[in-house]
Design a protein around this motif. Structure first.
Motif, short mmCIF file in Angstrom:
data_model
loop_
_atom_site.label_atom_id
_atom_site.label_comp_id
_atom_site.label_asym_id
_atom_site.label_seq_id
_atom_site.Cartn_x
_atom_site.Cartn_y
_atom_site.Cartn_z
N LYS A 1 0.81 -1.21 0.00
CA LYS A 1 0.00 0.00 0.00
C LYS A 1 0.85 1.27 0.00
N ARG A 2 1.87 1.28 0.82
CA ARG A 2 2.67 2.49 0.95
C ARG A 2 3.94 2.45 0.14
N GLY A 3 4.54 1.27 -0.01
CA GLY A 3 5.85 1.17 -0.63
C GLY A 3 6.92 1.18 0.45
N ASP A 4 7.90 0.29 0.33
CA ASP A 4 8.93 0.17 1.35
C ASP A 4 9.98 1.27 1.19
N ASP A 5 10.64 1.57 2.29
CA ASP A 5 11.77 2.50 2.27
C ASP A 5 12.98 1.73 1.76
N LEU A 6 13.28 1.89 0.47
CA LEU A 6 14.34 1.10 -0.15
C LEU A 6 15.72 1.49 0.35
N ARG A 7 15.82 2.61 1.01
CA ARG A 7 17.12 2.99 1.56
C ARG A 7 17.57 1.98 2.62
N LYS A 8 16.64 1.37 3.30
CA LYS A 8 16.95 0.40 4.35
C LYS A 8 16.73 -1.03 3.90
N PHE A 9 16.45 -1.22 2.64
CA PHE A 9 16.09 -2.55 2.14
C PHE A 9 17.16 -3.06 1.18
N PRO A 10 17.57 -4.34 1.27
CA PRO A 10 18.60 -4.89 0.37
C PRO A 10 18.02 -5.21 -1.01
N ILE A 11 17.65 -4.17 -1.73
CA ILE A 11 16.96 -4.36 -3.00
C ILE A 11 17.84 -5.08 -4.02
N GLU A 12 19.16 -4.88 -3.92
CA GLU A 12 20.06 -5.56 -4.85
C GLU A 12 19.95 -7.08 -4.68
N ARG A 13 19.91 -7.52 -3.44
CA ARG A 13 19.79 -8.97 -3.20
C ARG A 13 18.43 -9.48 -3.65
N ALA A 14 17.37 -8.72 -3.39
CA ALA A 14 16.03 -9.15 -3.76
C ALA A 14 15.87 -9.33 -5.26
N ARG A 15 16.60 -8.53 -6.04
CA ARG A 15 16.49 -8.63 -7.49
C ARG A 15 17.53 -9.57 -8.11
N LEU A 16 18.79 -9.39 -7.75
CA LEU A 16 19.88 -10.02 -8.48
C LEU A 16 20.06 -11.51 -8.19
N ASP A 17 19.52 -12.01 -7.08
CA ASP A 17 19.66 -13.43 -6.78
C ASP A 17 18.99 -14.32 -7.82
N LEU A 18 18.09 -13.74 -8.60
CA LEU A 18 17.34 -14.53 -9.59
C LEU A 18 18.00 -14.55 -10.97
N VAL A 19 19.10 -13.84 -11.15
CA VAL A 19 19.66 -13.65 -12.49
C VAL A 19 20.28 -14.91 -13.07
N TRP A 20 21.00 -15.65 -12.25
CA TRP A 20 21.94 -16.64 -12.78
C TRP A 20 21.35 -17.74 -13.65
N PRO A 21 20.29 -18.44 -13.25
CA PRO A 21 19.81 -19.53 -14.11
C PRO A 21 19.45 -19.08 -15.52
N SER A 22 18.68 -17.99 -15.62
CA SER A 22 18.26 -17.54 -16.95
C SER A 22 19.43 -16.98 -17.75
N LEU A 23 20.39 -16.34 -17.08
CA LEU A 23 21.53 -15.78 -17.80
C LEU A 23 22.38 -16.89 -18.41
N PHE A 24 22.63 -17.96 -17.66
CA PHE A 24 23.45 -19.06 -18.17
C PHE A 24 22.75 -19.78 -19.32
N VAL A 25 21.43 -19.96 -19.21
CA VAL A 25 20.68 -20.61 -20.30
C VAL A 25 20.71 -19.72 -21.55
N ALA A 26 20.58 -18.41 -21.36
CA ALA A 26 20.61 -17.48 -22.49
C ALA A 26 21.95 -17.55 -23.22
N VAL A 27 23.04 -17.53 -22.46
CA VAL A 27 24.37 -17.60 -23.08
C VAL A 27 24.54 -18.92 -23.83
N GLY A 28 24.13 -20.02 -23.19
CA GLY A 28 24.24 -21.32 -23.85
C GLY A 28 23.43 -21.39 -25.12
N ALA A 29 22.21 -20.83 -25.12
CA ALA A 29 21.37 -20.87 -26.31
C ALA A 29 21.93 -20.01 -27.43
#
Length: 490
Positions: free
Chosen positions: A343-371
């Motif tokens: 409803k309000r939106g989190d205070d991203l200054r105190k939130f590890p947004i990099e971890r929340a987003r980037l942890d999902l990159v690896w599987p799809s990135l490796f498949v993309a490179v292989g393809a």
């Protein structure tokens, strides 16, 4: 703090946008974003017929794609930042007016020079929609749900080129290549007929949290009607918000600020990775019309249909990644004792947004490179057509993931200027795409398909450590930027 940055309210536009209106806005944003990549690719299947008509080489006609991408890099720097300052609606309408005129001109022109100039004009008109698409989503969503919505926008970016080549193949085969431009002119007209009366202004600098009435130029016909009705309702008098006043002089977009974003320590590495992946994707897409035509003796229609697996893969990948982004955000929030506040939106200054987003990159990135690497060897191996089509599907599925993740993170890092940061990404992405489109055929001629795509895949892989770097040091760099600029991405 930058003088051109206006502090934005934390509250998303829930106070004025119902769930149904939000769904409508997402649909219109996806539709608007669709035009730029669609227009770039719709005549790929007809490149050979165009070259024949103008007595030019295929490489000469490929330069019109390069010209398009150059303007796709430059124009959003102006339009994206301008939309942050004067609102989304005026910029959308100006862009589509230019785009509509360019398509009519392209359908009627009869010279190679006119083709090049009008393609540049066409790109200028529609290229800002990609940057503004992410900005509109940022206007009315919180970070907890943003990933799913931005994934839908990214799906249109990935899906559009493949669908465009299919549609272009059908039109070129049965109605001639000029019909592709008439098709886009008609589609742009339909978009404006819906956009002008019904789509509201969303830019925070114009309407705040929805409590500020937009200027006349920014107001939709529907919002003007509701305001008129409220003012003249004798039985139930309502207080109508005071209309925002716009400056008499058109503000000058801060192009330098947009360019400097790419030199931020946490932004630059991610943009490099994304741009290289986009370049590799374009390098796959552009030569398809030639190699498939020769390898399997196909006509324009058959060539166009071969892009369908990439389209389907892009949609599947975006749907899956959108759900994963929202799920992982909530998971990380719970792991640090926070509850994702939709409803309000989190205070991203105190939130590890990099971890929340980037942890999902690896599987799809490796498949993309292989393809991408596999594509170079499979497409000329003489195997059954099913093999290259399966590889194209995998490229579509896997490439959409990193695009959605990294684009969402860029908006999270620059919530006050989403149009500006998106236009900066357009600059890098389109520049790399133009370079890739311009040289890929020469690389293929010199190295062959296999080694060309092996090189491109390894180039993307070499840039992938940027994800680890930003995940580890990104929060510190983000805080440094906050202290330096006086706000998140100001």
């Amino acid at each position: 703090m930058n003088s051109d940055s206006t502090p934005q309210p934390q509250q998303p536009l829930y106070s004025v946008f119902s769930p149904r209106m939000k769904q409508f806005l997402v649909v219109m944003t996806v539709f608007g974003t669709f035009f730029s990549p669609f227009s770039s690719s719709i005549y790929f299947p007809a490149i050979t017929p165009i070259a024949t008509e103008y007595s030019r080489s295929v490489n000469d006609i490929n330069l019109s794609v390069t010209t398009y991408q150059i303007m796709q890099a430059i124009a959003p720097l102006f339009f994206g930042d301008l939309s942050d300052q004067i609102g989304r609606r005026p910029v959308y309408m100006l862009g589509f007016a230019i785009y509509l005129a360019a398509n009519i001109g392209l359908a009627e022109q009869h010279s190679y020079a006119a083709l090049m100039v009008l393609r540049a004009m066409q790109s200028t008109g529609c290229s800002a929609t990609v940057a503004m698409g992410n900005a509109v989503i940022a206007d009315f969503t919180t970070s907890a749900e943003r990933g799913g919505f931005i994934s839908a926008v990214q799906a249109s970016i990935m899906f559009a080129p493949a669908l465009a080549t299919t549609v272009g193949g059908i039109l070129s085969q049965f109605l001639g290549w000029r019909s592709t431009f008439w098709c886009m002119a008609i589609a742009a007209g339909v978009f404006l007929l819906v956009y002008i009366p019904f789509v509201p202004e969303t830019a925070r600098n114009i309407v705040g949290d929805g409590s500020i009435a937009p200027p006349v130029l920014n107001a939709s016909l529907m919002s003007e009607y509701r305001g008129w009705k409220a003012r003249h309702d004798q039985t139930n008098p309502q207080q109508v918000p005071e209309r925002k006043k716009m400056p008499r002089k058109l503000p000058i977009p801060n192009l330098l600020a947009a360019v400097l974003i790419m030199f931020e320590k946490d932004i630059g590495p991610l943009m490099l990775l994304m741009s290289l992946l986009v370049m590799a994707n374009y390098a796959v897409m552009v030569p398809i019309q030639d190699v498939i035509r020769r390898q399997y003796d196909f006509n324009d229609l058959q060539v166009g249909l071969c892009y369908i697996p990439f389209s389907v893969g892009s949609v599947v990948g975006s749907v899956v990644m959108g759900k994963l982004l929202n799920w992982n955000y909530a998971r990380v929030a719970r792991s640090i004792g926070m509850s994702p506040d939709r409803k309000r939106g989190d205070d991203l200054r105190k939130f590890p947004i990099e971890r929340a987003r980037l942890d999902l990159v690896w599987p799809s990135l490796f498949v993309a490179v292989g393809a991408i690497i596999a594509w170079g060897w499979v497409v000329v191996s003489g195997v059954n057509l099913a093999a290259p089509l399966v590889v194209l599907f995998l490229v579509g599925v896997a490439s959409t993931g990193p695009f959605s993740i990294l684009t969402t993170l860029l908006v999270d890092l620059y919530p006050m200027n989403p149009g500006r940061v998106s236009s900066t990404f357009n600059l890098t992405r389109a520049t790399f795409s133009a370079a890739g489109t311009a040289v890929v055929q020469y690389m293929i001629d010199a190295w062959g398909y296999g080694y060309t795509y092996l090189f491109l895949g390894m180039l993307v892989l070499a840039a992938s450590p940027s994800v680890l770097i930003v995940r580890k040091w990104g929060p510190r760099w983000r805080e440094e930027r906050f202290q330096r600029l006086g706000g998140p991405g100001a």
